[in-house]
Write a protein that holds these residues in place. Structure first.
Motif, mmCIF file in Angstrom:
data_model
loop_
_atom_site.group_PDB
_atom_site.id
_atom_site.type_symbol
_atom_site.label_atom_id
_atom_site.label_comp_id
_atom_site.label_asym_id
_atom_site.label_seq_id
_atom_site.Cartn_x
_atom_site.Cartn_y
_atom_site.Cartn_z
ATOM 1 N N UNK A 14 6.181 -9.693 6.282
ATOM 2 C CA UNK A 14 6.468 -8.621 7.592
ATOM 3 C C UNK A 14 6.901 -7.465 6.962
ATOM 4 N N UNK A 15 6.334 -6.041 6.631
ATOM 5 C CA UNK A 15 5.534 -4.964 6.190
ATOM 6 C C UNK A 15 6.124 -3.823 7.148
ATOM 7 N N UNK A 16 7.095 -2.729 6.076
ATOM 8 C CA UNK A 16 7.621 -1.819 6.633
ATOM 9 C C UNK A 16 6.131 -1.268 6.549
ATOM 10 N N UNK A 17 5.297 -0.168 7.481
ATOM 11 C CA UNK A 17 4.534 0.612 7.373
ATOM 12 C C UNK A 17 4.834 1.979 7.591
ATOM 13 N N UNK A 18 5.116 2.587 6.827
ATOM 14 C CA UNK A 18 5.604 4.020 7.274
ATOM 15 C C UNK A 18 4.199 4.663 7.869
ATOM 16 N N UNK A 19 3.216 4.500 7.571
ATOM 17 C CA UNK A 19 1.794 5.810 8.093
ATOM 18 C C UNK A 19 1.506 5.032 9.606
ATOM 19 N N UNK A 20 1.599 3.478 9.967
ATOM 20 C CA UNK A 20 1.521 3.025 11.214
ATOM 21 C C UNK A 20 2.444 3.424 12.099
ATOM 22 N N UNK A 21 4.182 2.841 11.891
ATOM 23 C CA UNK A 21 5.311 2.949 12.650
ATOM 24 C C UNK A 21 5.976 4.207 11.880
ATOM 25 N N UNK B 193 10.470 0.798 -1.128
ATOM 26 C CA UNK B 193 10.571 2.379 -1.885
ATOM 27 C C UNK B 193 10.609 3.022 -3.529
ATOM 28 N N UNK B 194 11.911 2.533 -3.921
ATOM 29 C CA UNK B 194 11.694 2.556 -4.890
ATOM 30 C C UNK B 194 10.764 3.088 -6.283
ATOM 31 N N UNK B 195 9.360 2.259 -6.761
ATOM 32 C CA UNK B 195 8.333 1.779 -7.123
ATOM 33 C C UNK B 195 7.598 3.166 -6.250
ATOM 34 N N UNK C 252 0.486 -0.938 0.098
ATOM 35 C CA UNK C 252 0.083 -0.343 0.301
ATOM 36 C C UNK C 252 0.909 2.110 -0.533
ATOM 37 N N UNK C 253 0.751 2.238 -0.322
ATOM 38 C CA UNK C 253 1.219 3.627 0.027
ATOM 39 C C UNK C 253 1.488 3.463 0.999
ATOM 40 N N UNK C 254 3.616 3.958 0.936
ATOM 41 C CA UNK C 254 4.360 3.477 2.541
ATOM 42 C C UNK C 254 4.257 2.646 3.090
ATOM 43 N N UNK C 255 3.930 1.103 2.497
ATOM 44 C CA UNK C 255 3.962 0.458 2.990
ATOM 45 C C UNK C 255 4.792 -0.700 2.580
ATOM 46 N N UNK C 256 6.018 -1.527 3.100
ATOM 47 C CA UNK C 256 6.818 -2.125 2.025
ATOM 48 C C UNK C 256 6.812 -3.147 3.029
ATOM 49 N N UNK C 257 6.532 -4.406 2.194
ATOM 50 C CA UNK C 257 6.892 -6.143 2.755
ATOM 51 C C UNK C 257 8.744 -6.117 1.811
#
Length: 451
Positions: A167-174, A198-200, A152-157
């Motif tokens: 395991x996702x790195x969710x910037x909007x949540x964390x 994050x590149x795409x 999702x937007x700003x959510x990276x596996x």
């Protein structure tokens, strides 16, 4: 009969070969069916042996006495659903009266042995319902991310968990995170996966790499700003603070707090703004935070205080302005000076690869979970890439990122170089590139790396 025997021998041999060489294929062809049968057959006896049953209720005992029948047996949690996955089984249970989700969590290791599974983890879905995730093989030995992901937007596996989930790195949540790891622990690969994910996306990447840029400068085509020494890093962080203040002024101007605007539409951060005026979110990657905190003279001490103050301000105030921090380092302790523990308090996400001392693990997870500290210091040196990931809620997982070479990350950044936004506040720190940017996907493999 001979043909049937030969076929049976061939099937057993194929199953053994797959289990040895391709455990994921073995699980999908043979293991899942056998494991489901084993769980269903052993379920009642295993639950009784693990102390996860409850005695019959009074009305059942009274009914048995009235009808002169044998006393009913103790009851195990009821199976609501069992389904196979690509890595194991998911068992959803309805707890009986008097049982608690902690009972299943405490018995997870006994359940793993009893059901002959590789791992068992439990989590509470809702009141009275617990989900057991069982893995049939070591999913972290050879990481294979599933074909279907949920970015999702700003959510990276970025990695695979030991229970087989992503395991996702969710910037909007964390918004902000700390990543620790000794040399050759897999920290750089984890960071490459972050950049590759994050590149795409429509996001600006800002890097601070005080190792003269050897880690981040090859990826420079996708970075809006890069610093390779503490002096440049100090100026870059000051520019980010100025940019953050400008974003807040934009939010104030577009806050829409008139009486005819519903409460849900009042802007409080960049994600509440209309798409056409929303500033691009910024992810700041600091490759080695200790290099920013060390000093050997009075002048360097002033620079150090300036850097740490800017990082703390960004960590405290940057989320609403769309500025997210990824702080990485081999060592992170209070001896780095004043402001370090204040900075750590703002870094909600914590990831620790193998560390050389218990103090670093305590700085990562000491305020979250003692079990996570113990798990972090027990990571063996030969398993590079294994890490413990936790957050401020106290939950933690063992994860491993798929191996991404520097060449793969460079190619991906070159392919999405057109997504690199130009930020006027960061223009002086835009990396200088050699040669023209690639324009075709076919030319990506031969594209020169950035200086």
């Amino acid at each position: 009969m001979t043909a049937l025997t030969v076929a049976l021998v061939l099937v057993v041999a194929a199953a053994g070969l797959l289990r040895w060489r391709r455990p994921a294929w073995y699980w999908l062809t043979f293991g899942a069916v056998l494991a489901m049968a084993r769980v269903l057959v052993r379920y009642a006896s295993v639950m009784d042996a693990c102390g996860l049953t409850v005695p019959p209720s009074r009305w059942r005992l009274a009914l048995a006495r009235m009808t002169d029948r044998p006393a009913p047996e103790s009851r195990a949690p009821r199976i609501l659903r069992i389904r196979p996955t690509r890595t194991g089984l998911v068992l959803r249970l309805k707890l009986r009266a008097g049982q608690d989700a902690f009972d299943l969590a405490a018995a997870s290791d006994r359940l793993r042995h009893s059901f002959s599974m590789y791992g068992v983890t439990s989590r509470e879905i809702r009141s009275g319902v617990v989900e057991l995730r069982m893995t049939g093989y070591d999913v972290l030995k050879r990481v294979q991310m599933p074909a279907k992901l949920d970015p999702r937007p700003m959510r990276v596996p970025v990695a695979l968990r030991e229970d087989g989930s992503v395991h996702y790195r969710d910037y909007r949540a964390v918004p902000h995170a700390l990543t620790l790891g000794a040399t050759e622990s897999g920290k750089s690969v984890y960071q490459r996966n972050l950049v590759a994910g994050l590149a795409p996306m429509d996001a600006a990447l800002v890097g601070i790499d005080c190792k003269q840029g050897v880690e981040l400068f090859p990826l420079a085509r996708r970075f809006s700003a890069l610093a390779d020494n503490p002096d440049t890093a100090a100026d870059l962080l000051d520019a980010l603070v100025d940019h953050m203040e400008g974003v807040y002024q934009l939010i104030r101007a577009e806050q829409r707090i008139t009486a005819d605007v519903p409460d849900a539409e009042i802007a409080a951060d960049i994600w509440d703004l209309p798409d056409e005026i929303r500033p691009v979110p910024i992810v700041v990657l600091v490759d080695e935070v200790a290099e920013l905190a060390l000093f050997a003279s009075k002048e360097q001490e002033k620079r150090r205080d300036r850097i740490i103050t800017a990082l703390v301000r960004l960590a405290q105030l940057g989320r609403a302005a769309g500025i997210y921090l990824e702080i990485c380092g081999q060592r992170f302790g209070s001896e780095l000076g004043k402001g370090i523990t204040m900075l750590r308090a703002q870094l909600t996400g914590r990831t620790a690869h193998r560390v050389n001392d218990e103090t670093s693990a305590n700085m990562a997870f000491g305020d979250i979970s003692p079990d996570a500290v113990l798990a972090a210091i027990q990571i063996p040196a030969e398993t590079r890439g294994i890490a413990i990931a936790g957050d401020s809620t106290g939950g933690w997982h063992r994860i491993r990122a798929p191996h991404t070479s520097l060449r793969q990350a460079v190619n991906l950044c070159n392919r999405h170089a057109d997504r690199t936004p130009d930020l006027p506040a960061l223009a002086p720190f835009r990396p200088a590139l050699e040669g023209p940017a690639p324009v075709a996907a076919a030319a990506v493999e031969s594209a020169p790396a950035a200086a």
